[in-house]
Design a protein around this motif. Structure first.
Motif, short mmCIF file in Angstrom:
data_model
loop_
_atom_site.label_atom_id
_atom_site.label_comp_id
_atom_site.label_asym_id
_atom_site.label_seq_id
_atom_site.Cartn_x
_atom_site.Cartn_y
_atom_site.Cartn_z
N PRO A 91 0.82 -1.21 0.00
CA PRO A 91 0.00 0.00 0.00
C PRO A 91 0.85 1.27 0.00
O PRO A 91 0.45 2.29 -0.53
CB PRO A 91 -0.82 -0.11 1.28
N ASP A 94 1.29 2.70 -3.50
CA ASP A 94 0.13 3.42 -4.01
C ASP A 94 0.04 4.81 -3.40
O ASP A 94 -0.25 5.79 -4.07
CB ASP A 94 -1.17 2.66 -3.70
N GLN A 95 0.31 4.93 -2.10
CA GLN A 95 0.23 6.23 -1.43
C GLN A 95 1.33 7.16 -1.92
O GLN A 95 1.10 8.35 -2.10
CB GLN A 95 0.32 6.04 0.08
#
Length: 106
Positions: A91, A94-95
């Motif tokens: 994740p 993506d951030q």
């Protein structure tokens, strides 16, 4: 390191060999679809704005035992790809793509 998406297509034509086409989709901008034509021929499509790969039955005829074997191989490979993507997805990546370029990703 920045990883921009791309589609890579090559064609190799060599004397005394069959031509070979290679397509690499290195993008999440990939549309995958399947349909059946005339209730006899399944088709699988992998498409980006830059290229299209279509997979269907041998000689565009009715499904053969060989076609069924290929479909099973595709299914198993797709399941492995999904499992690997889920296992390797972070994740944080993506951030960091959504963060302002002047800011550090948390």
């Amino acid at each position: 390191m920045k990883h921009d998406p791309y589609t890579y297509i090559t064609v190799a034509v060599e004397p005394e060999h069959d031509p070979r086409v290679s397509v690499s989709f290195r993008t999440a901008d990939l549309h995958v679809s399947a349909l059946v034509v005339s209730e006899t021929r399944p088709h699988l499509f992998l498409e980006t704005p830059q290229g299209l790969v279509s997979i269907s039955t041998t000689g565009a005829g009715p499904v053969t035992a060989g076609d069924l074997s290929v479909a099973h191989e595709l299914f198993q490979a797709a399941a492995r790809y999904l499992a690997d993507c889920e296992r390797l997805h972070t994740p944080d990546h993506d951030q960091s793509k959504q963060a302002d370029p002047g800011e550090k990703a948390a």
